[in-house]
Write a protein that holds these residues in place. Structure first.
Motif, PDB file in Angstrom:
ATOM      1  N   UNK A 292       0.817  -1.214   0.000  1.00 61.76           N
ATOM      2  CA  UNK A 292       0.000   0.000   0.000  1.00 61.76           C
ATOM      3  C   UNK A 292       0.846   1.257   0.000  1.00 61.76           C
ATOM      4  N   UNK A 293       1.900   1.267   0.803  1.00 61.72           N
ATOM      5  CA  UNK A 293       2.775   2.434   0.850  1.00 61.72           C
ATOM      6  C   UNK A 293       3.423   2.726  -0.485  1.00 61.72           C
ATOM      7  N   UNK A 294       3.921   1.693  -1.137  1.00 59.91           N
ATOM      8  CA  UNK A 294       4.531   1.893  -2.453  1.00 59.91           C
ATOM      9  C   UNK A 294       3.500   2.279  -3.514  1.00 59.91           C
ATOM     10  N   UNK A 295       2.297   1.740  -3.409  1.00 56.31           N
ATOM     11  CA  UNK A 295       1.234   2.129  -4.354  1.00 56.31           C
ATOM     12  C   UNK A 295       0.949   3.624  -4.228  1.00 56.31           C
ATOM     13  N   UNK A 296       0.840   4.110  -2.998  1.00 53.10           N
ATOM     14  CA  UNK A 296       0.616   5.541  -2.779  1.00 53.10           C
ATOM     15  C   UNK A 296       1.793   6.350  -3.329  1.00 53.10           C
ATOM     16  N   UNK A 297       2.981   5.878  -3.052  1.00 54.12           N
ATOM     17  CA  UNK A 297       4.205   6.562  -3.467  1.00 54.12           C
ATOM     18  C   UNK A 297       4.260   6.763  -4.985  1.00 54.12           C
TER      19      UNK A 297
ATOM     20  N   UNK B 115       2.067   7.697  -6.888  1.00 58.02           N
ATOM     21  CA  UNK B 115       1.256   8.845  -7.304  1.00 58.02           C
ATOM     22  C   UNK B 115       1.727  10.167  -6.703  1.00 58.02           C
ATOM     23  N   UNK B 116       2.768  10.125  -5.868  1.00 59.84           N
ATOM     24  CA  UNK B 116       3.262  11.336  -5.209  1.00 59.84           C
ATOM     25  C   UNK B 116       4.224  12.080  -6.122  1.00 59.84           C
ATOM     26  N   UNK B 117       4.331  13.411  -5.930  1.00 58.91           N
ATOM     27  CA  UNK B 117       5.307  14.169  -6.714  1.00 58.91           C
ATOM     28  C   UNK B 117       6.728  13.857  -6.278  1.00 58.91           C
ATOM     29  N   UNK B 118       7.667  14.152  -7.148  1.00 56.44           N
ATOM     30  CA  UNK B 118       9.073  13.924  -6.840  1.00 56.44           C
ATOM     31  C   UNK B 118       9.457  14.697  -5.580  1.00 56.44           C
ATOM     32  N   UNK B 119      10.242  14.070  -4.721  1.00 57.16           N
ATOM     33  CA  UNK B 119      10.689  14.708  -3.496  1.00 57.16           C
ATOM     34  C   UNK B 119       9.802  14.423  -2.297  1.00 57.16           C
ATOM     35  N   UNK B 120       8.645  13.805  -2.528  1.00 57.80           N
ATOM     36  CA  UNK B 120       7.742  13.465  -1.430  1.00 57.80           C
ATOM     37  C   UNK B 120       8.054  12.064  -0.931  1.00 57.80           C
ATOM     38  N   UNK B 121       7.657  11.792   0.283  1.00 57.43           N
ATOM     39  CA  UNK B 121       7.833  10.468   0.865  1.00 57.43           C
ATOM     40  C   UNK B 121       6.511  10.068   1.511  1.00 57.43           C
TER      41      UNK B 121
ATOM     42  N   UNK C 276      -3.682   9.623   1.846  1.00 60.72           N
ATOM     43  CA  UNK C 276      -4.030   8.674   0.783  1.00 60.72           C
ATOM     44  C   UNK C 276      -4.584   7.420   1.446  1.00 60.72           C
ATOM     45  N   UNK C 277      -5.650   6.865   0.852  1.00 56.37           N
ATOM     46  CA  UNK C 277      -6.273   5.648   1.374  1.00 56.37           C
ATOM     47  C   UNK C 277      -6.063   4.531   0.360  1.00 56.37           C
ATOM     48  N   UNK C 278      -5.610   3.368   0.867  1.00 60.07           N
ATOM     49  CA  UNK C 278      -5.338   2.215   0.007  1.00 60.07           C
ATOM     50  C   UNK C 278      -6.096   0.983   0.478  1.00 60.07           C
ATOM     51  N   UNK C 279      -6.424   0.142  -0.474  1.00 64.29           N
ATOM     52  CA  UNK C 279      -6.962  -1.189  -0.190  1.00 64.29           C
ATOM     53  C   UNK C 279      -5.788  -2.159  -0.183  1.00 64.29           C
ATOM     54  N   UNK C 280      -5.807  -3.092   0.770  1.00 59.95           N
ATOM     55  CA  UNK C 280      -4.742  -4.090   0.888  1.00 59.95           C
ATOM     56  C   UNK C 280      -5.352  -5.481   0.730  1.00 59.95           C
ATOM     57  N   UNK C 281      -4.759  -6.289  -0.119  1.00 63.33           N
ATOM     58  CA  UNK C 281      -5.185  -7.678  -0.291  1.00 63.33           C
ATOM     59  C   UNK C 281      -3.938  -8.554  -0.269  1.00 63.33           C
TER      60      UNK C 281
ATOM     61  N   UNK D 155      -4.360   4.082   5.714  1.00 60.37           N
ATOM     62  CA  UNK D 155      -4.260   5.526   5.503  1.00 60.37           C
ATOM     63  C   UNK D 155      -2.790   5.905   5.608  1.00 60.37           C
ATOM     64  N   UNK D 156      -2.340   6.669   4.630  1.00 60.27           N
ATOM     65  CA  UNK D 156      -0.939   7.087   4.574  1.00 60.27           C
ATOM     66  C   UNK D 156      -0.877   8.606   4.517  1.00 60.27           C
ATOM     67  N   UNK D 157       0.227   9.156   4.985  1.00 58.97           N
ATOM     68  CA  UNK D 157       0.435  10.597   4.899  1.00 58.97           C
ATOM     69  C   UNK D 157       1.634  10.875   4.004  1.00 58.97           C
ATOM     70  N   UNK D 158       1.463  11.872   3.167  1.00 57.62           N
ATOM     71  CA  UNK D 158       2.568  12.318   2.324  1.00 57.62           C
ATOM     72  C   UNK D 158       3.417  13.280   3.144  1.00 57.62           C
ATOM     73  N   UNK D 159       4.704  13.045   3.161  1.00 63.28           N
ATOM     74  CA  UNK D 159       5.628  13.933   3.869  1.00 63.28           C
ATOM     75  C   UNK D 159       6.672  14.455   2.891  1.00 63.28           C
ATOM     76  N   UNK D 160       7.200  15.619   3.191  1.00 66.24           N
ATOM     77  CA  UNK D 160       8.156  16.246   2.285  1.00 66.24           C
ATOM     78  C   UNK D 160       7.433  17.020   1.194  1.00 66.24           C
ATOM     79  N   UNK D 161       8.107  17.982   0.654  1.00 69.58           N
ATOM     80  CA  UNK D 161       7.508  18.802  -0.390  1.00 69.58           C
ATOM     81  C   UNK D 161       8.479  18.974  -1.540  1.00 69.58           C
ATOM     82  N   UNK D 162       7.917  19.219  -2.702  1.00 62.94           N
ATOM     83  CA  UNK D 162       8.748  19.536  -3.850  1.00 62.94           C
ATOM     84  C   UNK D 162       9.044  21.031  -3.829  1.00 62.94           C
ATOM     85  N   UNK D 163      10.005  21.465  -4.599  1.00 66.79           N
ATOM     86  CA  UNK D 163      10.376  22.869  -4.643  1.00 66.79           C
ATOM     87  C   UNK D 163       9.200  23.752  -5.086  1.00 66.79           C
TER      88      UNK D 163
END
Length: 128
Positions: free
Chosen positions: A46-51, A53-59, A92-97, A117-125
Motif C-alpha cells: 500500500x505504501x509503495x502504491x501511494x508513493x 502517485x506522489x510528486x518527486x521529493x515526497x515520501x 491517501x487511502x489504500x486497499x490491501x489484499x 491511511x498514509x500521509x505524504x511527507x516532504x515537499x517539492x520545490x
C-alpha cells in the motif's frame, strides 16, 4: 522487505504487488505464513502504491492500517496487492489484499484484506 525476502513483482500507477516466498523464517508454529509477515508486505504494498502517485521529493508514512486475516496463509508464496482508493494532497487511502498462491496450479486464495491511511511527507520545490 529485504530481511523478509520479499520483492516487488509489479508496479503500476496506484498499484503495487509484493511477493514473499514460503520459508521457515516467515511462518508460525502451524506452518502458515505468520500474520506479522503477511501484514508487513501488505503495509509495504500500500505504501509503495501511494508513493507511485506522489510528486518527486515526497515520501510516505503509514498513519493507520487495519487488516483482517480471512484464511490460513498457505502456498508457495503470498502476494500482497496495494491499490490506491483515494490519493489526496496530504492523506491517501489504500486497499490491501494478500493472496496465498500455489505455483503448481496457479490457484490464489484471498487470505487477508485491509485498508490503510498514509500521509505524504516532504515537499517539492514548487510546493514550498
Amino acid at each position: 522487505m529485504r530481511h523478509l525476502g520479499a520483492r516487488i513483482s509489479r508496479i503500476a500507477p496506484g498499484r503495487v504487488h509484493i511477493v514473499l516466498p514460503a520459508r521457515p523464517e516467515v511462518t508460525q508454529q502451524n506452518g502458515y505464513f505468520h500474520a506479522g509477515a503477511t501484514s508487513a508486505i501488505a503495509d509495504s504494498a500500500g505504501g509503495y502504491a501511494a508513493y507511485t502517485l506522489f510528486p518527486e521529493g515526497a515520501d510516505v508514512l503509514t498513519v493507520e492500517y487495519k487488516i483482517n486475516l480471512l484464511a490460513p496463509a498457505v502456498g508457495d508464496h503470498i502476494e500482497a496487492v496495494g491499490t490506491v482508493l483515494k490519493s489526496g494532497r496530504t492523506l491517501t487511502v489504500c486497499q490491501l489484499e494478500v493472496y496465498g498462491v500455489r505455483e503448481e496450479d496457479g490457484s490464489r486464495t484471498l487470505v487477508a484484506h485491509g485498508q490503510q491511511t498514509l500521509i505524504r511527507v516532504g515537499q517539492t520545490a514548487t510546493e514550498q
